[in-house]
Write a protein that holds these residues in place. Structure first.
Motif, PDB file in Angstrom:
ATOM      1  N   ILE A  96       0.859  -1.125  -0.124  1.00 53.78           N
ATOM      2  CA  ILE A  96       0.108  -0.053  -0.098  1.00 53.78           C
ATOM      3  C   ILE A  96       1.009   1.217  -0.066  1.00 53.78           C
ATOM      4  CG2 ILE A  96      -1.589   1.387   1.383  1.00 53.78           C
ATOM      5  CD1 ILE A  96      -2.819  -0.895   2.365  1.00 53.78           C
ATOM      6  N   CYS A  97       0.402   2.248  -0.983  1.00 48.82           N
ATOM      7  CA  CYS A  97       1.396   3.511  -0.992  1.00 48.82           C
ATOM      8  C   CYS A  97       0.693   4.446  -0.424  1.00 48.82           C
ATOM      9  CB  CYS A  97       1.599   3.686  -2.436  1.00 48.82           C
ATOM     10  SG  CYS A  97       2.953   5.311  -2.575  1.00 48.82           S
ATOM     11  N   VAL A  98       0.952   5.172   0.541  1.00 45.88           N
ATOM     12  CA  VAL A  98       0.213   6.063   1.410  1.00 45.88           C
ATOM     13  C   VAL A  98       0.567   7.470   0.778  1.00 45.88           C
ATOM     14  CG1 VAL A  98      -0.060   7.345   3.631  1.00 45.88           C
ATOM     15  CG2 VAL A  98       0.369   4.802   3.529  1.00 45.88           C
ATOM     16  N   VAL A  99      -0.339   8.293   0.229  1.00 49.07           N
ATOM     17  CA  VAL A  99      -0.180   9.609  -0.358  1.00 49.07           C
ATOM     18  C   VAL A  99      -1.149  10.602   0.552  1.00 49.07           C
ATOM     19  CG1 VAL A  99       0.439   8.626  -2.684  1.00 49.07           C
ATOM     20  CG2 VAL A  99      -1.677   9.169  -1.965  1.00 49.07           C
ATOM     21  N   GLU A 100      -0.808  11.942   0.202  1.00 45.57           N
ATOM     22  CA  GLU A 100      -1.318  12.800   0.808  1.00 45.57           C
ATOM     23  C   GLU A 100      -2.827  13.227   0.075  1.00 45.57           C
ATOM     24  OE1 GLU A 100       0.582  16.662   1.140  1.00 45.57           O
ATOM     25  OE2 GLU A 100       2.705  15.651   1.725  1.00 45.57           O
ATOM     26  N   TYR A 151      -3.480   1.757  -2.979  1.00 43.03           N
ATOM     27  CA  TYR A 151      -2.972   3.033  -2.387  1.00 43.03           C
ATOM     28  C   TYR A 151      -3.861   3.227  -1.230  1.00 43.03           C
ATOM     29  CZ  TYR A 151      -0.921   4.163  -6.939  1.00 43.03           C
ATOM     30  OH  TYR A 151       0.248   4.296  -8.042  1.00 43.03           O
ATOM     31  N   HIS A 152      -3.697   4.431  -0.257  1.00 41.22           N
ATOM     32  CA  HIS A 152      -4.278   4.805   0.638  1.00 41.22           C
ATOM     33  C   HIS A 152      -4.023   6.348   0.719  1.00 41.22           C
ATOM     34  CE1 HIS A 152      -6.537   4.540   4.444  1.00 41.22           C
ATOM     35  NE2 HIS A 152      -5.977   5.643   4.854  1.00 41.22           N
ATOM     36  N   VAL A 153      -5.325   7.413   0.368  1.00 39.69           N
ATOM     37  CA  VAL A 153      -5.146   8.525   0.503  1.00 39.69           C
ATOM     38  C   VAL A 153      -5.539   9.179   1.908  1.00 39.69           C
ATOM     39  CG1 VAL A 153      -6.086  10.490  -0.584  1.00 39.69           C
ATOM     40  CG2 VAL A 153      -5.616   8.442  -1.934  1.00 39.69           C
ATOM     41  N   GLU A 194      -8.343   4.766   9.212  1.00 36.88           N
ATOM     42  CA  GLU A 194      -8.715   3.908   8.251  1.00 36.88           C
ATOM     43  C   GLU A 194      -7.502   2.891   7.556  1.00 36.88           C
ATOM     44  OE1 GLU A 194     -11.645   7.147   7.908  1.00 36.88           O
ATOM     45  OE2 GLU A 194      -9.484   6.920   8.719  1.00 36.88           O
ATOM     46  N   LEU A 195      -6.237   3.686   7.799  1.00 32.28           N
ATOM     47  CA  LEU A 195      -5.398   2.945   7.221  1.00 32.28           C
ATOM     48  C   LEU A 195      -4.828   1.815   8.363  1.00 32.28           C
ATOM     49  CD1 LEU A 195      -2.850   2.426   5.376  1.00 32.28           C
ATOM     50  CD2 LEU A 195      -1.497   4.475   6.913  1.00 32.28           C
ATOM     51  N   LEU A 196      -4.845   2.224   9.583  1.00 33.05           N
ATOM     52  CA  LEU A 196      -4.597   0.964  10.440  1.00 33.05           C
ATOM     53  C   LEU A 196      -5.530  -0.004  10.560  1.00 33.05           C
ATOM     54  CD1 LEU A 196      -3.649   3.524  13.564  1.00 33.05           C
ATOM     55  CD2 LEU A 196      -2.108   2.573  12.131  1.00 33.05           C
ATOM     56  N   LYS A 197      -6.831   0.248  10.262  1.00 25.73           N
ATOM     57  CA  LYS A 197      -7.834  -0.760  10.054  1.00 25.73           C
ATOM     58  C   LYS A 197      -7.377  -1.521   8.999  1.00 25.73           C
ATOM     59  CE  LYS A 197     -12.747  -1.539   9.886  1.00 25.73           C
ATOM     60  NZ  LYS A 197     -14.061  -0.845   9.618  1.00 25.73           N
ATOM     61  N   ASP A 206      -4.370  -9.509   5.940  1.00 24.82           N
ATOM     62  CA  ASP A 206      -3.287 -10.099   6.086  1.00 24.82           C
ATOM     63  C   ASP A 206      -2.345 -10.401   4.854  1.00 24.82           C
ATOM     64  OD1 ASP A 206      -3.890 -11.127   8.686  1.00 24.82           O
ATOM     65  OD2 ASP A 206      -4.660 -12.930   7.897  1.00 24.82           O
ATOM     66  N   GLU A 207      -2.922 -10.042   3.750  1.00 24.64           N
ATOM     67  CA  GLU A 207      -1.839  -9.889   2.432  1.00 24.64           C
ATOM     68  C   GLU A 207      -1.076  -8.559   2.589  1.00 24.64           C
ATOM     69  OE1 GLU A 207      -4.030 -11.796  -1.236  1.00 24.64           O
ATOM     70  OE2 GLU A 207      -5.230 -10.188  -0.544  1.00 24.64           O
ATOM     71  N   ILE A 208      -1.264  -7.628   3.430  1.00 27.66           N
ATOM     72  CA  ILE A 208      -0.316  -6.255   3.288  1.00 27.66           C
ATOM     73  C   ILE A 208       0.805  -6.688   4.094  1.00 27.66           C
ATOM     74  CG2 ILE A 208      -0.191  -4.188   3.857  1.00 27.66           C
ATOM     75  CD1 ILE A 208      -3.468  -4.002   3.787  1.00 27.66           C
ATOM     76  N   LYS A 209       1.834  -6.588   3.337  1.00 28.63           N
ATOM     77  CA  LYS A 209       3.026  -6.969   3.911  1.00 28.63           C
ATOM     78  C   LYS A 209       3.962  -5.691   3.747  1.00 28.63           C
ATOM     79  CE  LYS A 209       2.444 -11.286   4.032  1.00 28.63           C
ATOM     80  NZ  LYS A 209       1.561 -11.601   5.485  1.00 28.63           N
ATOM     81  N   GLU A 210       3.737  -4.434   3.201  1.00 25.39           N
ATOM     82  CA  GLU A 210       4.722  -3.406   3.054  1.00 25.39           C
ATOM     83  C   GLU A 210       3.726  -2.025   2.859  1.00 25.39           C
ATOM     84  OE1 GLU A 210       8.293  -1.346   0.397  1.00 25.39           O
ATOM     85  OE2 GLU A 210       6.804  -2.805  -0.345  1.00 25.39           O
ATOM     86  N   VAL A 211       4.097  -1.050   3.624  1.00 26.67           N
ATOM     87  CA  VAL A 211       3.413   0.374   3.746  1.00 26.67           C
ATOM     88  C   VAL A 211       4.412   1.203   3.146  1.00 26.67           C
ATOM     89  CG1 VAL A 211       2.287   1.968   4.702  1.00 26.67           C
ATOM     90  CG2 VAL A 211       1.599  -0.099   5.512  1.00 26.67           C
TER      91      VAL A 211
END
Length: 200
Positions: A83-87, A105-107, A127-130, A136-141
């Motif tokens: 997941i790529c976190v952007v502003e 992504y996560h905006v 929402e990102l933390l949730k 369980d598939e998410i391995k990298e932020v």
């Protein structure tokens, strides 16, 4: 100055409110629109109405979309482990143009900015933390926030919160842009480039 058309003046006033558009540019745009045929003007007006009425936010990532979930979240070919976190949602558009990132992504909807009364509670951090906690598939932020004071503070805050989860937290590299000579690079950028150096 005698105003010859109240409607033209009103159009100029509204156009001048657009970002990066001063009164002279707004006047040129309004006159350009006035010279166009009716179909052009009506299509532009309809596109603006559709933009406001039909574009929504994805309930998963917060990106703008015509559907919910958005096409990126709903695409089975995207890598679910990153997941790529952007502003903001326009950052998604910029990253997608590079064709380098194939994850999701996560905006956040902004950054922490005490001067503007924007705290963590006004962003989509919970929402990102949730998402990270339930999937369980998410391995990298990957943190892809702007390298300014607010972006750095927000990245630090998110990184601290994600230490409680079993994910790798990374950030995009910062440094010297391609095609730039060293003599024109400021000290902070040069320092960041040295700190982020990689093996050749």
């Amino acid at each position: 100055m005698q105003i010859t058309s109240e409607y033209l003046e009103r159009a100029i006033e509204q156009l001048a409110k657009l970002p990066g558009t001063g009164r002279k540019s707004a006047q040129r745009i309004a006159i350009h629109l006035l010279k166009q045929n009716d179909d052009y003007a009506l299509n532009l007006a309809q596109a603006i109405v559709d933009l406001k009425e039909k574009v929504t936010r994805c309930s998963v990532c917060g990106n703008v979309s015509d559907s919910d979930p958005c096409k990126i979240c709903d695409n089975p070919k995207r890598d679910p482990s990153a997941i790529c976190v952007v502003e903001e949602f326009n950052d998604v558009y910029i990253i997608e143009k590079s064709n380098e990132f194939r994850g999701r992504y996560h905006v956040l909807g902004g950054v922490i900015s005490p001067m503007d009364n924007i705290g963590p509670d006004k962003l989509r951090i919970q929402e990102l933390l949730k998402r990270v906690g339930e999937d369980d598939e998410i391995k990298e932020v990957i943190l892809a926030l702007n390298p300014d004071a607010e972006g750095e503070a927000t990245s630090y805050y998110i990184n601290k919160l994600l230490k409680n989860y079993e994910v790798d937290v990374t950030r995009i590299a910062y440094g010297i842009p391609m095609g730039t000579e060293l003599e024109f690079i400021d000290e902070a950028t040069l320092s960041r480039a040295f700190a982020s150096r990689n093996s050749f």
